[in-house]
Each structure stands twice: as structure tokens, then as C-alpha cells.
Design a protein around this motif. Sequence first.
Motif, PDB file in Angstrom:
ATOM      1  N   GLU A   1       3.232   2.605  -7.929  1.00 11.53           N
ATOM      2  CA  GLU A   1       4.074   2.756  -9.118  1.00 11.53           C
ATOM      3  C   GLU A   1       4.102   1.460  -9.940  1.00 11.53           C
ATOM      4  O   GLU A   1       3.993   1.481 -11.162  1.00 11.53           O
ATOM      5  CB  GLU A   1       5.488   3.136  -8.700  1.00 11.53           C
TER       6      GLU A   1
ATOM      7  N   GLY B   1       0.809  -1.212   0.000  1.00  6.98           N
ATOM      8  CA  GLY B   1       0.000   0.000   0.000  1.00  6.98           C
ATOM      9  C   GLY B   1       0.842   1.262   0.000  1.00  6.98           C
ATOM     10  O   GLY B   1       0.361   2.339   0.317  1.00  6.98           O
TER      11      GLY B   1
ATOM     12  N   MET C   1       0.245   9.581  -6.059  1.00  6.64           N
ATOM     13  CA  MET C   1       0.493   8.238  -6.622  1.00  6.64           C
ATOM     14  C   MET C   1      -0.752   7.379  -6.473  1.00  6.64           C
ATOM     15  O   MET C   1      -1.116   6.616  -7.359  1.00  6.64           O
ATOM     16  CB  MET C   1       1.664   7.567  -5.894  1.00  6.64           C
TER      17      MET C   1
ATOM     18  N   ARG D   1      15.271   4.427  -5.073  1.00  6.61           N
ATOM     19  CA  ARG D   1      14.349   5.014  -6.019  1.00  6.61           C
ATOM     20  C   ARG D   1      14.361   4.337  -7.387  1.00  6.61           C
ATOM     21  O   ARG D   1      13.327   3.915  -7.886  1.00  6.61           O
ATOM     22  CB  ARG D   1      14.690   6.500  -6.168  1.00  6.61           C
TER      23      ARG D   1
ATOM     24  N   ALA E   1       5.321  -5.706  -3.495  1.00  6.38           N
ATOM     25  CA  ALA E   1       5.835  -4.326  -3.468  1.00  6.38           C
ATOM     26  C   ALA E   1       5.743  -3.833  -2.027  1.00  6.38           C
ATOM     27  O   ALA E   1       5.085  -2.844  -1.723  1.00  6.38           O
ATOM     28  CB  ALA E   1       5.028  -3.448  -4.414  1.00  6.38           C
ATOM     29  N   ILE E   2       6.403  -4.570  -1.149  1.00  9.37           N
ATOM     30  CA  ILE E   2       6.288  -4.257   0.284  1.00  9.37           C
ATOM     31  C   ILE E   2       7.602  -3.719   0.846  1.00  9.37           C
ATOM     32  O   ILE E   2       7.881  -3.848   2.030  1.00  9.37           O
ATOM     33  CB  ILE E   2       5.788  -5.483   1.084  1.00  9.37           C
ATOM     34  N   GLY E   3       8.392  -3.117  -0.028  1.00  7.24           N
ATOM     35  CA  GLY E   3       9.620  -2.478   0.441  1.00  7.24           C
ATOM     36  C   GLY E   3      10.870  -3.309   0.182  1.00  7.24           C
ATOM     37  O   GLY E   3      10.787  -4.471  -0.229  1.00  7.24           O
TER      38      GLY E   3
HETATM   39  P1  NDP Z   1       6.811   1.503   2.071  1.00  7.16           P
HETATM   40  O1  NDP Z   1       7.493   1.076   3.312  1.00  7.16           O
HETATM   41  O2  NDP Z   1       6.468   2.927   1.888  1.00  7.16           O
HETATM   42  O3  NDP Z   1       5.438   0.681   1.912  1.00  7.16           O
HETATM   43  C1  NDP Z   1       5.412  -0.705   2.051  1.00  7.16           C
HETATM   44  C2  NDP Z   1       3.973  -1.176   1.963  1.00  7.16           C
HETATM   45  O4  NDP Z   1       3.973  -2.600   2.040  1.00  7.16           O
HETATM   46  C3  NDP Z   1       3.106  -0.656   3.109  1.00  7.16           C
HETATM   47  O5  NDP Z   1       1.822  -0.315   2.621  1.00  7.16           O
HETATM   48  C4  NDP Z   1       3.020  -1.847   4.049  1.00  7.16           C
HETATM   49  O6  NDP Z   1       1.799  -1.970   4.724  1.00  7.16           O
HETATM   50  C5  NDP Z   1       3.122  -3.008   3.102  1.00  7.16           C
HETATM   51  N1  NDP Z   1       3.734  -4.161   3.761  1.00  7.16           N
HETATM   52  C6  NDP Z   1       4.910  -4.228   4.394  1.00  7.16           C
HETATM   53  N2  NDP Z   1       5.124  -5.456   4.862  1.00  7.16           N
HETATM   54  C7  NDP Z   1       4.033  -6.187   4.532  1.00  7.16           C
HETATM   55  C8  NDP Z   1       3.651  -7.528   4.746  1.00  7.16           C
HETATM   56  N3  NDP Z   1       4.437  -8.392   5.379  1.00  7.16           N
HETATM   57  N4  NDP Z   1       2.444  -7.935   4.278  1.00  7.16           N
HETATM   58  C9  NDP Z   1       1.651  -7.084   3.603  1.00  7.16           C
HETATM   59  N5  NDP Z   1       1.962  -5.796   3.361  1.00  7.16           N
HETATM   60  C10 NDP Z   1       3.130  -5.356   3.830  1.00  7.16           C
HETATM   61  O7  NDP Z   1       7.742   0.938   0.890  1.00  7.16           O
HETATM   62  P2  NDP Z   1       7.777   1.366  -0.644  1.00  7.16           P
HETATM   63  O8  NDP Z   1       8.684   0.393  -1.298  1.00  7.16           O
HETATM   64  O9  NDP Z   1       6.415   1.510  -1.173  1.00  7.16           O
HETATM   65  O10 NDP Z   1       8.472   2.790  -0.646  1.00  7.16           O
HETATM   66  C11 NDP Z   1       9.772   2.959  -0.080  1.00  7.16           C
HETATM   67  C12 NDP Z   1      10.198   4.418  -0.219  1.00  7.16           C
HETATM   68  O11 NDP Z   1      10.459   4.726  -1.582  1.00  7.16           O
HETATM   69  C13 NDP Z   1       9.117   5.385   0.267  1.00  7.16           C
HETATM   70  O12 NDP Z   1       9.747   6.462   0.881  1.00  7.16           O
HETATM   71  C14 NDP Z   1       8.456   5.814  -1.006  1.00  7.16           C
HETATM   72  O13 NDP Z   1       7.846   7.087  -0.916  1.00  7.16           O
HETATM   73  C15 NDP Z   1       9.624   5.802  -1.993  1.00  7.16           C
HETATM   74  N6  NDP Z   1       9.177   5.582  -3.361  1.00  7.16           N
HETATM   75  C16 NDP Z   1       8.932   6.662  -4.141  1.00  7.16           C
HETATM   76  C17 NDP Z   1       8.477   6.514  -5.423  1.00  7.16           C
HETATM   77  C18 NDP Z   1       8.258   7.712  -6.246  1.00  7.16           C
HETATM   78  O14 NDP Z   1       8.222   8.802  -5.716  1.00  7.16           O
HETATM   79  N7  NDP Z   1       8.098   7.566  -7.540  1.00  7.16           N
HETATM   80  C19 NDP Z   1       8.226   5.192  -5.994  1.00  7.16           C
HETATM   81  C20 NDP Z   1       8.466   4.118  -5.081  1.00  7.16           C
HETATM   82  C21 NDP Z   1       8.925   4.326  -3.818  1.00  7.16           C
HETATM   83  P3  NDP Z   1       1.370  -0.932   5.891  1.00  7.16           P
HETATM   84  O15 NDP Z   1       0.948   0.317   5.175  1.00  7.16           O
HETATM   85  O16 NDP Z   1       0.259  -1.651   6.582  1.00  7.16           O
HETATM   86  O17 NDP Z   1       2.583  -0.753   6.732  1.00  7.16           O
END
Ligand code: NDP
Length: 306
Positions: free
Chosen positions: A156, A150, A183, A280, A234-236
Motif C-alpha cells: 500500500e 513484504g 495488493m 487500518r 512498513a514492517i507493522g
Molecule cells: P504484516 O505483519 O502483515 O507484514 C509485515 C512485513 O514486514 C512482513 O513481510 C515481514 O516479513 C516484514 N518484517 C517484519 N519485521 C521485519 C524486520 N525486522 N526486518 C525486515 N522485515 C520485517 O504487517 P502490515 O503492516 O503489512 O499489515 C498489518 C495488517 O494490516 C495485516 O493484517 C494487513 O493485511 C492489514 N493491512 C491491510 C491493508 C489493506 O487491506 N488495505 C493495508 C495495510 C495493512 P516476513 O514476511 O518475513 O515476516
Amino acid sequence: MIYSTIIIGGGPAGLTAALYASRAELKPLLFAGLAPGGQLMQTSEVENFPGFPEGILGPDLMMNMIKQVEHFGTEIKNENVTAVDFSSNPFKVISDSGTFLAKTVIIATGAEANWLGLPNEQRLRGHGVSACATCDGFFFRDKDVVVIGGGDSAMEEANFLIKFAKSVTIIHRRDEFKASKIMLRRAQDNKKISFLMNTEVVDVLGDKVVEGIKVKNKVTGEEQVLNVQGYFAAIGHTPTTKMFSVAGVEVDQKGYVVVKNNTRTNIEGVFVAGDVNDHRYRQAVSAAGMGCMAALDVEKYLAEKE
Ligand code: NDP
């Protein structure tokens, strides 16, 4: 013996740094880990690395890079580095086979995609399971796919995948998003992207390729099977930086190495390249580019010192 430079990491960043360093006659030592080649070893076709009009298999691309750096005199050790000591120069790099000394170090240990840890997730990796839409999205033309997460990455990935896929369903475990509003709105505005909230994935289904996923609504407890052919986590990501932060290298809140000046870190003589600094872009070609930059910076740094 004191190496001019030791490169830690055997993905595109480390290997490109090694290519430039060895051609500059710095005789680098590269620690490639127990599974050399980095994340691309787990990918199938790579179609976005320039120079391969028909595409190339990830493992073949990496084996070519390894051969190329060996040809120019890079010494490669297929061992994990277990600790580093940057408290004085020459730096110490410690692996199972001993302690190695170097005037400079390039950190290129990369980052790993986080996975949900489902029973069949890893088995189907490369066969419908992926953590990189930019790398693999093209193979999902007219297919139904899901994206888990999420955050901005999930949005993205979904927005990228929908250029090829028939449908994308974003599955998120809560009813609120971490993603930035812009986004999120972009995904919500696309009629081919739908959302399943308060939902967790129970498992990925399929014998040889992904044929569906089983999900469970966290509020009602109801389970259902979605017939999809693609599953994108896409969970980080988690950068591999623990031993460096312990040794005094500055990392940000998420553990990524902080760059001070081009590829320099806060410790003089320690440089960084690739996904370990970059949350990024995370592309093989951008990592390779930064590997080149780090090696050139090392060369300049050593020339200035000597
Ligand atoms: P984030 O940590 O922001 O989000 C990870 C998401 O995965 C969260 O919604 C989280 O849920 C969910 N998640 C984590 N672990 C689990 C699990 N075990 N089961 C299910 N869901 C899970 O990581 P991102 O990779 O999305 O982003 C990382 C950084 O990179 C951020 O700062 C982001 O802004 C940046 N970024 C910027 C972009 C751009 O500007 N174009 C593009 C991509 C990334 P929950 O919400 O419940 O914690």
C-alpha cells in the motif's frame, strides 16, 4: 476524588476526547505520557489535517490541541500510566505520582510503528526516514525511495508513494510475500515499482538527509549501496495495550483493543479511541474523530447511569 473520566494517551485521539469531555463539563484527567503529543511530535509538515491550507508542523498541531483542551479545563499529567485496575468501579489508574479513580476510562494510547533498529534510522527520521507514506509521501516528488517489508502495508505504501516518487523499490527479507495477492499484483503491475528480494537493509546513509541505503543479499552475502532519498519502514505496528489486556480488556491477536459497540470495550465503562484500535487507517484525523466519538459515548453512558 473520583474523576468522571480519565483519558490515557496524549495524541490526537486522547486530546480530541479531552476536548469533547471538557466541553461537556466532565473535567477529565488526561495522562499524556512523558512525551505528550503522540506520533505527530516526530513528524515535520502535516498537510492532511483539515483546516491548515498551508500545512502545519506536527509538534505545532499537537501543542495547539494541548492548549485548546487546557483552555476548556482538562487536567493534563505528563506522566506514564504504569497499571490499571478495571476489576471494580471506580476504576484505578496508577502512575508514578499515585492512584487515580475514575467512573470511566478512555484508552487512547496509540500504536507505534515498528522500526528495523538500524544504526542511523532514528537519527534521519523526518529527514527522509518515515513510516507513513500517507503523511510524508508528498515530500518525495521525483525522488527515488525504498519501502521495507513484504506485507499489505508495504504494498500500500509503495502504491501510494509511486504517485509522487520517480521510483519505488520494495525491499523484502524473504522470497515470499505476506501481502494479499491483489495488493501484491497492483505493485507488481506498476513499472515504476521494483523488488529486491532476500535482502536486508544494513543501514541508512546520509549526514543531514537520506542519501542512500546499504543492503545485503541474504543468499549471496553481497552488499550494495542504493542511491535513494527516501526510506519507508512498513514492517507493522505495535499497539500499546499490554497493561490493558492484563487488566481484562479484550484485544485481538495483534494486540489491538477490540471494540464491542461503537467505542465501548468488553469492560463496561472502558472506552477506546484511535490507533490502539485501528490498524487500518492510522491517521491523525481518523484518531481525532474516534476520540470525539469516545467522549460522546462516555457522556451518554454517564448520563444513563446517573
Ligand atoms: P504484516 O505483519 O502483515 O507484514 C509485515 C512485513 O514486514 C512482513 O513481510 C515481514 O516479513 C516484514 N518484517 C517484519 N519485521 C521485519 C524486520 N525486522 N526486518 C525486515 N522485515 C520485517 O504487517 P502490515 O503492516 O503489512 O499489515 C498489518 C495488517 O494490516 C495485516 O493484517 C494487513 O493485511 C492489514 N493491512 C491491510 C491493508 C489493506 O487491506 N488495505 C493495508 C495495510 C495493512 P516476513 O514476511 O518475513 O515476516
